[in-house]
Design a protein around this motif. Structure first.
Motif, PDB file in Angstrom:
ATOM      1  N   GLU A  56       0.853  -1.195   0.000  1.00  0.00           N
ATOM      2  CA  GLU A  56       0.000   0.000   0.000  1.00  0.00           C
ATOM      3  C   GLU A  56       0.887   1.243   0.000  1.00  0.00           C
ATOM      4  O   GLU A  56       1.791   1.370   0.818  1.00  0.00           O
ATOM      5  N   SER A  57       0.648   2.156  -0.912  1.00  0.00           N
ATOM      6  CA  SER A  57       1.421   3.393  -1.002  1.00  0.00           C
ATOM      7  C   SER A  57       0.842   4.425  -0.037  1.00  0.00           C
ATOM      8  O   SER A  57      -0.307   4.851  -0.190  1.00  0.00           O
ATOM      9  N   ASN A  58       1.643   4.832   0.944  1.00  0.00           N
ATOM     10  CA  ASN A  58       1.177   5.812   1.924  1.00  0.00           C
ATOM     11  C   ASN A  58       0.928   7.180   1.291  1.00  0.00           C
ATOM     12  O   ASN A  58      -0.009   7.873   1.678  1.00  0.00           O
ATOM     13  N   LEU A  59       1.751   7.568   0.325  1.00  0.00           N
ATOM     14  CA  LEU A  59       1.535   8.851  -0.350  1.00  0.00           C
ATOM     15  C   LEU A  59       0.209   8.871  -1.107  1.00  0.00           C
ATOM     16  O   LEU A  59      -0.498   9.877  -1.113  1.00  0.00           O
ATOM     17  N   LEU A  60      -0.111   7.771  -1.725  1.00  0.00           N
ATOM     18  CA  LEU A  60      -1.372   7.682  -2.453  1.00  0.00           C
ATOM     19  C   LEU A  60      -2.565   7.729  -1.495  1.00  0.00           C
ATOM     20  O   LEU A  60      -3.572   8.379  -1.779  1.00  0.00           O
ATOM     21  N   LEU A  61      -2.444   7.085  -0.342  1.00  0.00           N
ATOM     22  CA  LEU A  61      -3.515   7.142   0.661  1.00  0.00           C
ATOM     23  C   LEU A  61      -3.674   8.544   1.227  1.00  0.00           C
ATOM     24  O   LEU A  61      -4.798   9.020   1.427  1.00  0.00           O
ATOM     25  N   ILE A  62      -2.561   9.230   1.480  1.00  0.00           N
ATOM     26  CA  ILE A  62      -2.625  10.606   1.981  1.00  0.00           C
ATOM     27  C   ILE A  62      -3.289  11.506   0.957  1.00  0.00           C
ATOM     28  O   ILE A  62      -4.131  12.342   1.302  1.00  0.00           O
ATOM     29  N   PHE A  63      -2.948  11.333  -0.306  1.00  0.00           N
ATOM     30  CA  PHE A  63      -3.574  12.131  -1.356  1.00  0.00           C
ATOM     31  C   PHE A  63      -5.073  11.834  -1.455  1.00  0.00           C
ATOM     32  O   PHE A  63      -5.899  12.751  -1.486  1.00  0.00           O
ATOM     33  N   GLU A  64      -5.414  10.553  -1.478  1.00  0.00           N
ATOM     34  CA  GLU A  64      -6.817  10.153  -1.621  1.00  0.00           C
ATOM     35  C   GLU A  64      -7.675  10.699  -0.482  1.00  0.00           C
ATOM     36  O   GLU A  64      -8.691  11.352  -0.708  1.00  0.00           O
ATOM     37  N   TYR A  65      -7.269  10.427   0.747  1.00  0.00           N
ATOM     38  CA  TYR A  65      -8.073  10.865   1.888  1.00  0.00           C
ATOM     39  C   TYR A  65      -7.932  12.368   2.137  1.00  0.00           C
ATOM     40  O   TYR A  65      -8.835  12.984   2.686  1.00  0.00           O
ATOM     41  N   GLY A  66      -6.832  12.964   1.713  1.00  0.00           N
ATOM     42  CA  GLY A  66      -6.692  14.416   1.824  1.00  0.00           C
ATOM     43  C   GLY A  66      -7.728  15.139   0.981  1.00  0.00           C
ATOM     44  O   GLY A  66      -8.374  16.082   1.441  1.00  0.00           O
ATOM     45  N   VAL A  67      -7.900  14.690  -0.247  1.00  0.00           N
ATOM     46  CA  VAL A  67      -8.907  15.287  -1.133  1.00  0.00           C
ATOM     47  C   VAL A  67     -10.304  15.084  -0.548  1.00  0.00           C
ATOM     48  O   VAL A  67     -11.131  16.001  -0.537  1.00  0.00           O
ATOM     49  N   ILE A  68     -10.563  13.901  -0.042  1.00  0.00           N
ATOM     50  CA  ILE A  68     -11.882  13.602   0.526  1.00  0.00           C
ATOM     51  C   ILE A  68     -12.157  14.472   1.748  1.00  0.00           C
ATOM     52  O   ILE A  68     -13.233  15.062   1.874  1.00  0.00           O
ATOM     53  N   PHE A  69     -11.176  14.580   2.664  1.00  0.00           N
ATOM     54  CA  PHE A  69     -11.362  15.393   3.873  1.00  0.00           C
ATOM     55  C   PHE A  69     -11.538  16.868   3.543  1.00  0.00           C
ATOM     56  O   PHE A  69     -12.370  17.551   4.143  1.00  0.00           O
ATOM     57  N   VAL A  70     -10.761  17.384   2.587  1.00  0.00           N
ATOM     58  CA  VAL A  70     -10.897  18.793   2.207  1.00  0.00           C
ATOM     59  C   VAL A  70     -12.291  19.065   1.673  1.00  0.00           C
ATOM     60  O   VAL A  70     -12.950  20.031   2.072  1.00  0.00           O
ATOM     61  N   PHE A  71     -12.762  18.227   0.776  1.00  0.00           N
ATOM     62  CA  PHE A  71     -14.096  18.424   0.215  1.00  0.00           C
ATOM     63  C   PHE A  71     -15.177  18.225   1.270  1.00  0.00           C
ATOM     64  O   PHE A  71     -16.165  18.965   1.307  1.00  0.00           O
TER      65      PHE A  71
END
Length: 90
Positions: A56-71
């Motif tokens: 599992e790529s941690n950077l990809l998870l941070i990006f994915e959930y970062g976009v979700i949390f911001v929205f």
């Protein structure tokens, strides 16, 4: 129900992509649309299966959930700029 299920998924260690279908179905009855963004971003979770062995790529998870949390927080705290309680204003 939408927020309870959303908080449950945010705190879960494993969220399979098909779990988000319930959020999308519940969001139809509300003015919140963050579940649509989450359903679009969920395809990024399949990147982990392309790695051999599974990684599992941690950077990809941070990006994915970062976009979700911001929205999510943007929709939650925008103070009804475009929405009233009953109607959508252009």
């Amino acid at each position: 129900m939408l927020f309870v299920l959303c908080i449950y998924f945010f705190l879960s260690t494993t969220v399979h992509p098909w779990y988000i279908v319930t959020l999308v179905a519940l969001s139809i009855f509300t003015r919140y649309r963050f579940a649509y963004i989450w359903s679009a971003m969920v395809v990024l979770s399949y990147f982990a299966y392309s790695q051999n062995p599974f990684h599992e790529s941690n950077l990809l998870l941070i990006f994915e959930y970062g976009v979700i949390f911001v929205f999510f927080f943007w929709e939650l705290f925008r103070q009804g700029k475009y929405y009233s309680r009953d109607k959508l204003y252009p």
